[in-house]
Design a protein around this motif. Structure first.
Motif, PDB file in Angstrom:
ATOM      1  N   SER A   1       7.192 -12.399   0.583  1.00  0.00           N
ATOM      2  CA  SER A   1       7.814 -11.689   0.278  1.00  0.00           C
ATOM      3  C   SER A   1       8.194 -10.787  -0.098  1.00  0.00           C
ATOM      4  O   SER A   1       8.434 -11.116  -1.023  1.00  0.00           O
ATOM      5  CB  SER A   1       9.027 -12.676   1.088  1.00  0.00           C
ATOM      6  N   ALA A   2       8.499  -9.070  -0.226  1.00  0.00           N
ATOM      7  CA  ALA A   2       8.709  -8.193  -1.346  1.00  0.00           C
ATOM      8  C   ALA A   2       8.453  -6.672  -0.580  1.00  0.00           C
ATOM      9  O   ALA A   2       8.304  -6.954   1.006  1.00  0.00           O
ATOM     10  CB  ALA A   2       7.177  -8.249  -1.971  1.00  0.00           C
ATOM     11  N   LEU A   3       8.867  -5.792  -0.942  1.00  0.00           N
ATOM     12  CA  LEU A   3       8.912  -4.557  -0.648  1.00  0.00           C
ATOM     13  C   LEU A   3       7.387  -4.235  -1.355  1.00  0.00           C
ATOM     14  O   LEU A   3       6.624  -4.039  -2.379  1.00  0.00           O
ATOM     15  CB  LEU A   3       9.752  -3.695  -0.947  1.00  0.00           C
ATOM     16  N   TYR A   4       6.415  -4.145   0.024  1.00  0.00           N
ATOM     17  CA  TYR A   4       5.164  -3.637  -0.797  1.00  0.00           C
ATOM     18  C   TYR A   4       5.253  -1.456  -0.903  1.00  0.00           C
ATOM     19  O   TYR A   4       4.855  -1.006   0.722  1.00  0.00           O
ATOM     20  CB  TYR A   4       4.006  -3.588   0.459  1.00  0.00           C
ATOM     21  N   LEU A   5       4.329  -0.688  -1.425  1.00  0.00           N
ATOM     22  CA  LEU A   5       4.843   0.376  -1.943  1.00  0.00           C
ATOM     23  C   LEU A   5       3.387   0.879  -2.158  1.00  0.00           C
ATOM     24  O   LEU A   5       2.443   0.519  -2.973  1.00  0.00           O
ATOM     25  CB  LEU A   5       5.626   0.391  -3.528  1.00  0.00           C
ATOM     26  N   CYS A   6       3.184   2.054  -1.609  1.00  0.00           N
ATOM     27  CA  CYS A   6       1.866   2.902  -1.941  1.00  0.00           C
ATOM     28  C   CYS A   6       2.220   4.119  -2.127  1.00  0.00           C
ATOM     29  O   CYS A   6       3.089   4.955  -2.484  1.00  0.00           O
ATOM     30  CB  CYS A   6       1.646   3.007  -0.595  1.00  0.00           C
TER      31      CYS A   6
ATOM     32  N   THR B   1      -3.969  12.657 -16.382  1.00  0.00           N
ATOM     33  CA  THR B   1      -3.072  13.187 -16.068  1.00  0.00           C
ATOM     34  C   THR B   1      -2.072  13.258 -14.950  1.00  0.00           C
ATOM     35  O   THR B   1      -1.126  14.211 -14.882  1.00  0.00           O
ATOM     36  CB  THR B   1      -2.656  14.837 -16.824  1.00  0.00           C
ATOM     37  N   ASP B   2      -2.374  13.039 -14.113  1.00  0.00           N
ATOM     38  CA  ASP B   2      -2.364  12.615 -13.007  1.00  0.00           C
ATOM     39  C   ASP B   2      -0.940  12.006 -12.633  1.00  0.00           C
ATOM     40  O   ASP B   2      -0.615  11.045 -13.296  1.00  0.00           O
ATOM     41  CB  ASP B   2      -3.656  11.393 -11.527  1.00  0.00           C
ATOM     42  N   THR B   3      -0.090  12.183 -12.061  1.00  0.00           N
ATOM     43  CA  THR B   3       0.911  11.418 -11.725  1.00  0.00           C
ATOM     44  C   THR B   3       1.064  10.584  -9.896  1.00  0.00           C
ATOM     45  O   THR B   3       0.734  11.415  -9.185  1.00  0.00           O
ATOM     46  CB  THR B   3       2.430  12.136 -11.264  1.00  0.00           C
ATOM     47  N   GLN B   4       1.454   9.919  -9.867  1.00  0.00           N
ATOM     48  CA  GLN B   4       1.694   9.027  -8.598  1.00  0.00           C
ATOM     49  C   GLN B   4       3.010   8.817  -8.068  1.00  0.00           C
ATOM     50  O   GLN B   4       4.277   9.513  -8.828  1.00  0.00           O
ATOM     51  CB  GLN B   4       1.440   7.687  -9.448  1.00  0.00           C
ATOM     52  N   TYR B   5       2.823   8.980  -7.075  1.00  0.00           N
ATOM     53  CA  TYR B   5       4.161  10.027  -5.935  1.00  0.00           C
ATOM     54  C   TYR B   5       3.553   8.705  -4.690  1.00  0.00           C
ATOM     55  O   TYR B   5       3.171   7.915  -4.120  1.00  0.00           O
ATOM     56  CB  TYR B   5       3.757  10.910  -5.130  1.00  0.00           C
ATOM     57  N   PHE B   6       5.297   7.577  -4.664  1.00  0.00           N
ATOM     58  CA  PHE B   6       5.496   6.672  -4.074  1.00  0.00           C
ATOM     59  C   PHE B   6       5.949   6.830  -2.438  1.00  0.00           C
ATOM     60  O   PHE B   6       6.727   8.040  -2.563  1.00  0.00           O
ATOM     61  CB  PHE B   6       7.217   6.097  -4.931  1.00  0.00           C
ATOM     62  N   GLY B   7       5.769   6.429  -1.368  1.00  0.00           N
ATOM     63  CA  GLY B   7       6.291   6.186  -0.848  1.00  0.00           C
ATOM     64  C   GLY B   7       7.566   5.137  -0.202  1.00  0.00           C
ATOM     65  O   GLY B   7       7.385   4.733  -1.213  1.00  0.00           O
ATOM     66  N   PRO B   8       8.024   5.334   0.939  1.00  0.00           N
ATOM     67  CA  PRO B   8       8.866   4.450   1.036  1.00  0.00           C
ATOM     68  C   PRO B   8       9.188   2.351   0.925  1.00  0.00           C
ATOM     69  O   PRO B   8      10.415   2.285   1.001  1.00  0.00           O
ATOM     70  CB  PRO B   8       9.704   5.092   2.266  1.00  0.00           C
ATOM     71  N   GLY B   9       8.029   2.620   0.987  1.00  0.00           N
ATOM     72  CA  GLY B   9       7.364   1.377   1.361  1.00  0.00           C
ATOM     73  C   GLY B   9       7.552   0.479   2.070  1.00  0.00           C
ATOM     74  O   GLY B   9       8.363   0.931   2.796  1.00  0.00           O
ATOM     75  N   THR B  10       7.037  -0.317   2.511  1.00  0.00           N
ATOM     76  CA  THR B  10       6.986  -1.472   3.586  1.00  0.00           C
ATOM     77  C   THR B  10       7.767  -2.701   3.512  1.00  0.00           C
ATOM     78  O   THR B  10       7.656  -3.393   2.493  1.00  0.00           O
ATOM     79  CB  THR B  10       5.866  -2.159   4.487  1.00  0.00           C
ATOM     80  N   ARG B  11       8.361  -3.503   3.219  1.00  0.00           N
ATOM     81  CA  ARG B  11       9.710  -4.565   3.158  1.00  0.00           C
ATOM     82  C   ARG B  11       9.195  -5.521   4.574  1.00  0.00           C
ATOM     83  O   ARG B  11       8.956  -5.695   5.534  1.00  0.00           O
ATOM     84  CB  ARG B  11      10.638  -4.612   3.265  1.00  0.00           C
ATOM     85  N   LEU B  12       8.351  -6.528   3.755  1.00  0.00           N
ATOM     86  CA  LEU B  12       7.618  -8.056   4.230  1.00  0.00           C
ATOM     87  C   LEU B  12       8.299  -8.957   4.136  1.00  0.00           C
ATOM     88  O   LEU B  12       8.760  -9.627   3.118  1.00  0.00           O
ATOM     89  CB  LEU B  12       6.438  -7.754   4.287  1.00  0.00           C
ATOM     90  N   THR B  13       8.782 -10.072   5.301  1.00  0.00           N
ATOM     91  CA  THR B  13       9.480 -11.132   5.328  1.00  0.00           C
ATOM     92  C   THR B  13       8.742 -12.280   5.977  1.00  0.00           C
ATOM     93  O   THR B  13       8.148 -12.392   6.740  1.00  0.00           O
ATOM     94  CB  THR B  13      11.010 -11.415   6.155  1.00  0.00           C
ATOM     95  N   VAL B  14       8.330 -13.152   5.021  1.00  0.00           N
ATOM     96  CA  VAL B  14       7.537 -14.217   5.210  1.00  0.00           C
ATOM     97  C   VAL B  14       8.434 -15.384   6.085  1.00  0.00           C
ATOM     98  O   VAL B  14       9.150 -15.627   4.559  1.00  0.00           O
ATOM     99  CB  VAL B  14       6.546 -14.659   4.292  1.00  0.00           C
TER     100      VAL B  14
END
Lengths: 115, 114
Positions: free
Chosen positions: A86-91, A101-114
């Motif tokens: 159970s966690a927030l999974y970020l891409c 020198t690449d910068t990572q840009y994040f998505g809003p995430g998927t909240r998974l509850t088990v």
């Protein structure tokens, strides 16, 4: 331009089930990374893919797998779910994944509850 | 082992107060450093980054950070905070080799009262 998108937003599963999470990177970005963020902690690295090949893997069990498609979108699969998954999974996406020198840009995430 | 340590779990300030969030890293080799911010209900956003050169880097919204190699530190500062700065702040390290993963600290929650 659209940012990183993830689906679904929320997901509830029971122990032992399988889950697939999806991610679409920013247009033109060829690298996708996955992170797990447990409540109260910083995100932890799971995988990085670039041009459909795995470039890095974090300290996660083999129940976790991922792949990247020709259009650079990605799926994260988790088998035999445990309560601790159970966690927030970020891409996150970045343009190349081959330069420091690449910068990572994040998505809003998927909240998974088990349950 | 590679790690990032953030000094404060929760910081509470009044508007116009000055801010400094501490961050220390443990990383073999050349390191790239970042501060990311997560505003309530929003996704992680990059505040600023350090790759090389001038150790004092400026980011968005008036934030700056100073890289002190001898202290393995990368503290975040802002002279005068606003209510809208209420958010969670993450210090992040990464090796300078292509494809290396981001290593996050546990985060600092900043609460600013008006």
């Amino acid at each position: 331009d659209a940012g990183v998108t993830q689906s679904p937003t929320h997901l509830i599963k029971t122990r032992g089930q399988h889950v697939t999470l999806r991610c679409s990177p920013i247009s033109g970005h060829k690298s996708v990374s996955w992170y797990q963020q447990v409540l109260g902690q910083g995100p932890q690295f799971i995988f990085q893919y670039y041009e459909k090949e795995e470039r890095g893997r974090g300290n996660f069990p083999d129940r976790f797998s991922a792949r990247q498609f020709p259009n650079y979108s990605s799926e994260l699969n988790v088998n035999a779910l445990l309560l601790g998954d159970s966690a927030l999974y970020l891409c996150a996406s970045n343009p190349q994944g081959t330069t420091s020198t690449d910068t990572q840009y994040f998505g809003p995430g998927t909240r998974l509850t088990v349950l | 082992a590679q790690s990032v340590s953030q000094h404060n779990h929760h910081v509470i300030l009044s508007e116009a107060a000055s801010l400094e969030l501490g961050c220390n890293y443990s990383y073999g080799g050349t390191v790239n450093l970042f501060w990311y911010v997560q505003y309530p209900g929003q996704h992680l956003q990059l505040l600023l980054k350090y790759f090389s050169g001038d150790p004092l880097v400026k980011g968005i919204k008036g934030f700056e950070a100073e890289f002190i190699k001898s202290k393995f530190s990368f503290n975040l500062r802002k002279p005068s905070v606003q209510w809208s700065d209420t958010a969670e702040y993450f210090c992040v390290a990464r090796g300078n080799q292509a494809g290396t993963a981001l290593i996050f600290g546990k985060g600092t929650t900043l609460s600013v009262s008006s």
